[in-house]
Design a protein around this motif. Structure first.
Motif, short mmCIF file in Angstrom:
data_model
loop_
_atom_site.label_atom_id
_atom_site.label_comp_id
_atom_site.label_asym_id
_atom_site.label_seq_id
_atom_site.Cartn_x
_atom_site.Cartn_y
_atom_site.Cartn_z
N LEU A 25 0.66 -1.24 0.10
CA LEU A 25 -0.09 0.20 -0.02
C LEU A 25 0.96 1.21 -0.12
CD1 LEU A 25 -2.97 1.03 -0.01
CD2 LEU A 25 -2.67 1.03 2.48
N ALA A 26 0.67 2.14 -0.99
CA ALA A 26 1.58 3.17 -1.13
C ALA A 26 1.00 4.24 -0.39
CB ALA A 26 1.71 3.47 -2.77
N LYS A 27 1.81 5.42 0.12
CA LYS A 27 1.29 6.40 0.73
C LYS A 27 1.39 7.59 -0.17
CE LYS A 27 4.27 5.47 4.94
NZ LYS A 27 5.32 5.67 5.78
N PRO A 28 0.32 8.65 0.32
CA PRO A 28 -0.48 8.54 1.23
C PRO A 28 -1.77 7.52 0.75
CG PRO A 28 -0.81 10.38 -0.21
CD PRO A 28 0.58 9.63 -0.66
N PHE A 29 -2.22 6.81 1.96
CA PHE A 29 -3.23 5.89 1.84
C PHE A 29 -4.66 6.25 2.48
CE2 PHE A 29 -0.61 4.35 5.11
CZ PHE A 29 -1.46 4.23 6.19
N ASP A 30 -5.58 5.88 2.10
CA ASP A 30 -6.94 5.87 2.73
C ASP A 30 -7.27 5.08 3.83
OD1 ASP A 30 -9.83 7.29 2.43
OD2 ASP A 30 -10.04 5.35 2.72
N PHE A 31 -7.65 5.29 4.99
CA PHE A 31 -7.55 4.27 6.03
C PHE A 31 -8.46 3.35 5.57
CE2 PHE A 31 -9.12 3.12 10.22
CZ PHE A 31 -7.95 2.62 10.76
N GLU A 32 -9.58 3.74 5.03
CA GLU A 32 -10.69 2.42 4.76
C GLU A 32 -10.02 1.52 3.63
OE1 GLU A 32 -13.53 2.09 5.88
OE2 GLU A 32 -13.17 3.68 7.23
N GLU A 33 -9.11 1.83 2.67
CA GLU A 33 -8.62 0.93 1.97
C GLU A 33 -7.53 0.15 2.85
OE1 GLU A 33 -5.56 0.53 -1.86
OE2 GLU A 33 -6.10 2.59 -1.27
N LEU A 34 -6.63 0.59 3.80
CA LEU A 34 -5.92 -0.05 4.74
C LEU A 34 -6.67 -1.33 5.31
CD1 LEU A 34 -3.23 -0.44 6.36
CD2 LEU A 34 -3.94 1.19 7.69
N LEU A 35 -7.91 -0.80 5.77
CA LEU A 35 -8.98 -1.78 6.63
C LEU A 35 -9.00 -2.96 5.58
CD1 LEU A 35 -11.07 0.52 8.71
CD2 LEU A 35 -9.07 -0.83 9.55
N ALA A 36 -9.29 -2.49 4.31
CA ALA A 36 -10.03 -3.64 3.40
C ALA A 36 -8.78 -4.45 3.03
CB ALA A 36 -10.57 -2.71 2.23
N ARG A 37 -7.54 -4.17 2.88
CA ARG A 37 -6.41 -4.89 2.48
C ARG A 37 -6.30 -5.85 3.87
NH1 ARG A 37 -3.43 -3.67 -1.93
NH2 ARG A 37 -4.14 -1.78 -3.04
N LEU A 38 -6.24 -5.29 4.95
CA LEU A 38 -6.04 -6.26 6.07
C LEU A 38 -7.14 -7.22 6.27
CD1 LEU A 38 -5.09 -3.87 9.14
CD2 LEU A 38 -3.81 -5.76 8.43
N ARG A 39 -8.15 -6.87 6.06
CA ARG A 39 -9.22 -7.76 6.15
C ARG A 39 -9.10 -8.90 5.05
NH1 ARG A 39 -12.93 -3.21 7.00
NH2 ARG A 39 -13.36 -3.21 4.65
N ALA A 40 -8.56 -8.29 3.81
CA ALA A 40 -8.36 -9.56 3.08
C ALA A 40 -7.41 -10.48 3.47
CB ALA A 40 -7.98 -8.88 1.40
N LEU A 41 -6.15 -9.99 3.91
CA LEU A 41 -5.22 -10.81 4.31
C LEU A 41 -5.38 -11.68 5.33
CD1 LEU A 41 -2.02 -8.43 4.72
CD2 LEU A 41 -2.38 -10.08 3.13
N LEU A 42 -6.14 -11.23 6.34
CA LEU A 42 -6.56 -12.05 7.33
C LEU A 42 -7.73 -13.08 6.91
CD1 LEU A 42 -6.66 -9.28 10.25
CD2 LEU A 42 -5.30 -11.06 9.85
N ARG A 43 -8.39 -12.76 5.98
CA ARG A 43 -9.42 -14.13 5.40
C ARG A 43 -8.50 -15.27 4.82
NH1 ARG A 43 -12.94 -9.66 3.84
NH2 ARG A 43 -11.81 -9.80 1.54
N ARG A 44 -7.27 -14.86 4.57
CA ARG A 44 -6.53 -15.87 3.61
C ARG A 44 -6.26 -17.11 4.49
NH1 ARG A 44 -2.01 -12.47 0.50
NH2 ARG A 44 -3.48 -11.25 -0.79
#
Length: 221
Positions: free
Chosen positions: A101-120
């Motif tokens: 994830l490149a800076k600056p980033f939207d916090f909602e995108e950070l959350l979405a990417r985390l959720r995707a990682l944790l679902r794997r």
């Protein structure tokens, strides 16, 4: 879920930590590269994912990630950087990062990417946990008994999840604390007693015992 956030910008680190904790994550913050491996070697099993900045003092996030993978550590890594070029992303992924994830980033995108990682899928880490009639869904943080919601707070649900992931075991207090809270924040140590008391009361309504094993920790029975 417990996260390790490695970001050398104190303001950004504090902001991301606050936002993640409001979403129910427990977050430990580090600020340099060399401390990453030390922390993972000491308490790596407690972490569900690592958010890792590339530009860090002492050792880059790329090198830290590469060393993690060389040591066989499989914890998911979301890499952050101000460098958004394709070549930089490729280097991050080649070093062993799971996402970028490149800076600056939207916090909602950070959350979405985390959720995707944790679902794997990860070995032996089911999304839905069951213990008798108790069911806990790790993604939506919902706990039920025979289909009836327990009505847990975020902290209570994190405690219950960890206990359910270690069935028929006495979970040491310090290990539970390290998983649910920031291990560097001593101010929360007494607060855990309050959450344990409240969780015990809610579970007791349905005949379950959250037992304190004096001098050791807790066991769900």
């Amino acid at each position: 879920m417990k996260l390790l956030l490695v970001e050398d910008n104190p303001k950004l680190s504090a902001s991301v930590k606050e936002g993640l904790e409001q979403e129910g994550y427990a977050v430990t913050c580090l600020f340099d590269g060399p401390s990453v491996l030390r922390e993972l070697n000491a308490r790596g099993a407690a972490y569900d994912a690592v958010i890792l900045d590339v530009m860090l003092p002492g050792k880059s996030g790329l090198d830290a990630c590469r060393e993690m993978r060389e040591q066989g550590k499989t914890v998911p890594v979301l890499m952050l950087t101000a460098m958004g070029a394709t070549g930089d992303k490729v280097r991050g992924l080649d070093a062993g990062a799971d996402d970028y994830l490149a800076k600056p980033f939207d916090f909602e995108e950070l959350l979405a990417r985390l959720r995707a990682l944790l679902r794997r899928p990860r070995p032996l880490v089911p999304v839905t946990l069951t213990l008798g009639p108790i069911s806990f869904h790790a993604t939506d943080r919902e706990a039920t008994v025979s289909g009836r919601p327990l009505g847990l707070t975020l902290r209570e649900s994190s405690i219950l999840e960890y206990l359910m992931r270690h069935p028929n075991q006495v979970v040491p207090r310090d290990r539970l604390y390290a998983h649910v809270w920031d291990v560097n924040d001593d101010s929360q140590s007494n607060v855990m007693d309050v959450h344990i008391k409240n969780l015990r009361k809610k579970l007791g309504t349905y005949g379950f015992r959250l037992k304190t094993v004096r001098g050791i920790g807790y066991r769900l029975a």
